[in-house]
Design an enzyme around this catalytic site. Structure first.
Site, mmCIF file in Angstrom:
data_model
loop_
_atom_site.group_PDB
_atom_site.id
_atom_site.type_symbol
_atom_site.label_atom_id
_atom_site.label_comp_id
_atom_site.label_asym_id
_atom_site.label_seq_id
_atom_site.Cartn_x
_atom_site.Cartn_y
_atom_site.Cartn_z
ATOM 1 N N CYS A 26 50.477 -48.167 27.974
ATOM 2 C CA CYS A 26 50.224 -49.440 28.627
ATOM 3 C C CYS A 26 50.343 -50.551 27.589
ATOM 4 O O CYS A 26 49.958 -50.369 26.440
ATOM 5 C CB CYS A 26 48.857 -49.537 29.295
ATOM 6 S SG CYS A 26 48.566 -48.305 30.550
ATOM 7 N N ARG A 73 55.948 -49.262 26.330
ATOM 8 C CA ARG A 73 54.654 -48.581 26.357
ATOM 9 C C ARG A 73 54.316 -48.003 27.732
ATOM 10 O O ARG A 73 53.297 -47.334 27.894
ATOM 11 C CB ARG A 73 53.540 -49.563 25.942
ATOM 12 C CG ARG A 73 53.743 -50.150 24.565
ATOM 13 C CD ARG A 73 52.653 -51.137 24.240
ATOM 14 N NE ARG A 73 51.384 -50.483 24.073
ATOM 15 C CZ ARG A 73 50.920 -50.011 22.931
ATOM 16 N NH1 ARG A 73 51.639 -50.141 21.833
ATOM 17 N NH2 ARG A 73 49.752 -49.433 22.861
ATOM 18 N N TRP A 132 51.377 -47.371 32.126
ATOM 19 C CA TRP A 132 51.762 -45.960 32.144
ATOM 20 C C TRP A 132 50.579 -45.250 32.798
ATOM 21 O O TRP A 132 49.481 -45.217 32.241
ATOM 22 C CB TRP A 132 51.995 -45.447 30.728
ATOM 23 C CG TRP A 132 52.545 -44.061 30.700
ATOM 24 C CD1 TRP A 132 53.857 -43.711 30.818
ATOM 25 C CD2 TRP A 132 51.817 -42.839 30.557
ATOM 26 N NE1 TRP A 132 53.986 -42.337 30.756
ATOM 27 C CE2 TRP A 132 52.747 -41.780 30.602
ATOM 28 C CE3 TRP A 132 50.462 -42.533 30.405
ATOM 29 C CZ2 TRP A 132 52.370 -40.444 30.486
ATOM 30 C CZ3 TRP A 132 50.086 -41.202 30.297
ATOM 31 C CH2 TRP A 132 51.048 -40.165 30.339
ATOM 32 N N ASN A 171 44.190 -50.940 28.322
ATOM 33 C CA ASN A 171 45.025 -49.860 27.770
ATOM 34 C C ASN A 171 44.061 -48.815 27.200
ATOM 35 O O ASN A 171 43.265 -49.143 26.332
ATOM 36 C CB ASN A 171 45.921 -50.454 26.671
ATOM 37 C CG ASN A 171 46.621 -49.416 25.814
ATOM 38 O OD1 ASN A 171 46.968 -49.683 24.674
ATOM 39 N ND2 ASN A 171 46.841 -48.235 26.339
ATOM 40 N N GLY A 172 44.134 -47.583 27.709
ATOM 41 C CA GLY A 172 43.231 -46.542 27.205
ATOM 42 C C GLY A 172 42.665 -45.742 28.363
ATOM 43 O O GLY A 172 43.187 -45.796 29.482
ATOM 44 N N GLU A 226 64.949 -30.789 17.764
ATOM 45 C CA GLU A 226 65.061 -32.216 18.003
ATOM 46 C C GLU A 226 66.245 -32.525 18.937
ATOM 47 O O GLU A 226 66.140 -33.355 19.839
ATOM 48 C CB GLU A 226 65.190 -32.951 16.655
ATOM 49 C CG GLU A 226 65.394 -34.448 16.719
ATOM 50 C CD GLU A 226 64.263 -35.212 17.406
ATOM 51 O OE1 GLU A 226 63.218 -34.632 17.734
ATOM 52 O OE2 GLU A 226 64.457 -36.422 17.650
ATOM 53 N N LYS A 243 65.922 -34.354 22.541
ATOM 54 C CA LYS A 243 66.654 -35.573 22.915
ATOM 55 C C LYS A 243 67.338 -35.377 24.261
ATOM 56 O O LYS A 243 67.283 -36.237 25.126
ATOM 57 C CB LYS A 243 67.719 -35.932 21.871
ATOM 58 C CG LYS A 243 67.236 -36.483 20.548
ATOM 59 C CD LYS A 243 66.538 -37.812 20.611
ATOM 60 C CE LYS A 243 65.073 -37.645 20.871
ATOM 61 N NZ LYS A 243 64.119 -37.731 19.843
ATOM 62 N N GLU A 263 64.725 -35.109 27.262
ATOM 63 C CA GLU A 263 63.908 -36.283 27.615
ATOM 64 C C GLU A 263 64.719 -37.413 28.213
ATOM 65 O O GLU A 263 64.189 -38.197 28.996
ATOM 66 C CB GLU A 263 63.067 -36.774 26.427
ATOM 67 C CG GLU A 263 63.830 -37.401 25.304
ATOM 68 C CD GLU A 263 62.923 -37.802 24.142
ATOM 69 O OE1 GLU A 263 61.784 -38.204 24.383
ATOM 70 O OE2 GLU A 263 63.383 -37.715 22.998
ATOM 71 N N HIS A 292 65.641 -12.141 20.892
ATOM 72 C CA HIS A 292 64.312 -11.706 21.360
ATOM 73 C C HIS A 292 63.950 -12.339 22.701
ATOM 74 O O HIS A 292 62.783 -12.436 23.045
ATOM 75 C CB HIS A 292 63.256 -12.040 20.303
ATOM 76 C CG HIS A 292 63.545 -11.375 18.992
ATOM 77 N ND1 HIS A 292 63.422 -10.017 18.814
ATOM 78 C CD2 HIS A 292 63.998 -11.875 17.826
ATOM 79 C CE1 HIS A 292 63.769 -9.702 17.579
ATOM 80 N NE2 HIS A 292 64.131 -10.816 16.957
ATOM 81 N N LYS A 340 56.490 -44.893 24.983
ATOM 82 C CA LYS A 340 56.760 -44.701 23.563
ATOM 83 C C LYS A 340 55.499 -44.500 22.730
ATOM 84 O O LYS A 340 55.491 -43.738 21.783
ATOM 85 C CB LYS A 340 57.550 -45.892 23.042
ATOM 86 C CG LYS A 340 58.068 -45.628 21.656
ATOM 87 C CD LYS A 340 59.346 -46.332 21.374
ATOM 88 C CE LYS A 340 59.898 -45.883 20.043
ATOM 89 N NZ LYS A 340 60.501 -44.549 20.107
#
Ligand code: F6R
Length: 612
Positions: free
Chosen positions: A2, A27, A73, A99-100, A485, A489, A492, A508, A607
């Site tokens: 947020c 955010r 968010w 925010n929180g 990574e 990418k 997401e 395996h 983010k």
């Protein structure tokens, strides 16, 4: 997560709020809203992105010079118009953005319901705004500020809040506990925001609020105190951020711009840290603590997501060259699993934002247990950076694309410098090898530049695989974290299911996935693992999988085996992660683009992850 923004002064507030919310949209982008104080508190809010709020507000009265805004968010309550911030108290005396997470909201809500307070939303935030109003209406409470402080003393959890009060319309009250808040100081005006980006075109003088502080802002006055009503300590600092950093420039997306910035961000990150003779690495933020690092019993590196992948690269480097035991942990696990930490341990937190809730909490826990704590952060003045005993900033500049790219290579750059320096200090490598490593690092930006030049070819290859349902990424050694990574990418931003694996693990389990529809991205370099990787490729080929190989230029062996190739210039294996990741970033970008995905703001993500 947020983003929150506020302004008090003489300027027309609405454009300031909207522009600020656009800058903070990274955010969270589930809903957006503003409240403008102008003979009453006018609230406008809308599900979706800030642009949707703008369309909604187009014909509304937004005159006023005091206001607050929020981009959400969602945590408590689905993303819809009702749950969007700002939230208003039952009798309309207070409006608040938050925010929180208020962790004890259920109990507080229950108590307020017993007192006859009626709730409209599913959010934890509405509890807080009603709690403030409840105290405001009690005898002996003589100001909005006092009501805010009393309410906050009852709250457990994390918050950055900004509050407006209908009866004290010329005032903004802000408070911070765990979620960042920056105050911008102008001439007869103040700004508030979750980070400095909405503020920088008006002023570069800022105060980063501390946990437990409350700010009371009027046009010509600012008071900072603690929730307990004692004077608060604060420092006015200058922000080092330019508006140019926040533009997309000629690029279609922030992510693409940030991928292409990497030659510069890598060199910005090592500049000033390699001496002019190119025979030593100087990390200023660690000068006072090298003795302790050299003596360390072990190093624990914590982070989340992409930052955790950078930590894995460091584990391989530090153990191989400095011969110090390293453990890499997800911060979210580390903070809760009662790990054994003591005074001989060094704990390094890696975080682009410097605000990730799990990483911050894990770091605090390690500090309490007596470890020396260090940070590698990108955002200057962030909570993690301020919590540490020492550290190194990555100089990647502002990263706006939600998928991290240039921050990863900047983190790996810092960690590589750290590993080489530690190896030399511990005399595990000689001066000649040390200088060779420095030379390899200095050559990286030009090599990244040449990888970027191949972008049309990477785009062509992406076209072939854009409709895939799954993808497998394989690597060994330093390139195993790169495989992780690369897979992150792709998943997401394109929503293709992708798994990263250590190539040796394939047989395996994951090999069961291989068929003629499965793209298998194999990350290789001319290193000790090369022959093993060749065998893994053969195993995939035998099962008709499609091989996309990241190979060193001139590697004709793999050229004949792979269906498609991303070539990278030859380099020492210790720095190969910095090169091999770049084509994977571009591959994910082009696939997401071709699938019509929102590259910079992928669904469900934000983010800066300031909640657990
Ligand atoms: C992935 C990504 C995330 C972050 C993670 C940690 O592209 O960006 O996985 O790496 O949320 O964030 P920081 O580094 O800010 O702690």
């Amino acid at each position: 997560m947020c983003g929150i923004v506020g302004y008090i002064g003489d300027k027309n507030v609405y454009p300031i709020l909207i522009k600020g919310l656009q800058r903070l949209e990274y955010r969270g982008y589930d809903s957006a809203g503003v409240c403008i104080a102008n003979t009453g508190l006018k609230v406008y809010k809308q599900k979706g992105k800030v642009s949707e709020l703008e369309s909604f507000v187009a014909s509304k009265d937004v005159h006023g010079t005091i206001g607050i805004g929020h981009t959400r968010w969602a945590t408590h309550g689905e993303p819809n118009n009702t749950n969007a911030h700002p939230h208003t108290s039952m009798n309309g005396s207070f409006v608040l953005v938050h925010n929180g997470i208020i962790e004890n909201y259920a109990k507080l809500k229950n108590d307020l319901v017993q007192k006859g307070i009626v709730f409209q939303t599913d959010t934890d935030t509405e509890v807080l705004v009603n709690l403030i109003e409840y105290y405001y209406e009690q005898d002996g409470i003589d100001s909005a500020e006092m009501a805010v402080r009393i309410a906050l003393s009852k709250v457990v959890g994390a918050y950055g809040i900004v509050v407006l009060c209908r009866k004290e319309e010329n005032k903004m009250i802000a408070a911070r506990m765990g979620s960042p808040l920056v105050i911008g100081i102008g001439q007869g005006e103040y700004f508030l925001a979750s980070d400095a980006s909405p503020i920088i075109e008006y002023t570069d003088s800022v105060i980063y609020m501390n946990d437990g502080d409350v700010a009371i802002l009027e046009k010509h006055s600012l008071t900072l105190k603690t929730v307990e009503n004692s004077p608060a300590n604060f420092e006015v600092t200058k922000v080092d951020l330019s508006i140019g950093d926040l533009d997309k420039g000629d690029f279609e997306h922030y992510m693409l711009k940030e991928i292409f910035e990497q030659p510069k961000t890598i060199s910005d990150t090592y500049r000033g840290r390699i001496n002019p003779q190119k025979d030593d690495i100087v990390l200023g933020g660690l000068i006072d603590v090298w003795d302790k690092i050299v003596e360390a019993r072990r190093i624990i590196i914590i982070g989340c997501g992409t930052s955790w992948h950078a930590a894995l690269v460091a584990e391989y480097l530090i153990e191989e060259y400095a011969r110090v035991p390293v453990e890499v942990e997800y911060a979210s696990e580390f903070r809760y699993r009662k790990p054994i930490i003591d005074k001989g341990d060094i704990v390094i937190a890696i975080s682009q934002s410097g605000e990730t809730a799990d990483t911050l909490a894990a770091l605090k826990m390690a500090k309490q247990n007596g470890a020396l704590i260090l940070g590698i952060c990108n955002v200057v003045g962030s909570s993690i950076a301020r919590e540490t005993d020492g550290g190194v900033y990555t100089h990647a500049g502002t990263e706006i694309g939600v998928a991290s790219t240039k921050a990863f290579t900047a983190q790996v750059t810092v960690l590589t410098l750290f590993a080489f320096k530690l190896a030399r200090l511990k005399e595990n490598i000689d001066q000649e090898t040390y200088q060779l490593f420095i030379k390899e690092m200095l050559a990286i930006p030009d090599k990244v530049e040449s990888v970027l030049l191949a972008h049309p070819k990477i785009k062509e290859i992406a076209k072939k695989y854009k409709d895939s349902v799954n993808a497998l990424y394989l690597g060994r050694g330093y390139l195993f974290p790169v495989a992780l990574e690369g897979a992150l990418k792709l998943k997401e931003i394109s929503y293709i299911h992708a798994e990263g694996y250590a190539a040796g693990e394939m047989k395996h389990g994951p090999i069961a996935l291989v068929d003629d529809n499965l793209p298998v991205v194999v990350v290789s370099a001319k290193d000790n693992y090369y022959e093993k990787v060749v065998s893994n490729i053969q195993e995939v080929k035998a099962r008709k999988g499609n091989i996309i190989a990241v190979v060193t230029e001139g590697d004709n062996g793999l050229r004949n085996m792979a269906d498609d190739l991303f070539e990278i210039p030859e380099s020492h294996p210790a720095v190969a992660a910095l090169l091999t990741v770049v084509p994977l970033q571009l591959f994910a970008y082009y696939i997401a683009l071709m699938r019509g995905c929102d590259v910079d703001q992928p669904r469900n993500l934000a983010k800066s992850v300031t909640v657990e």
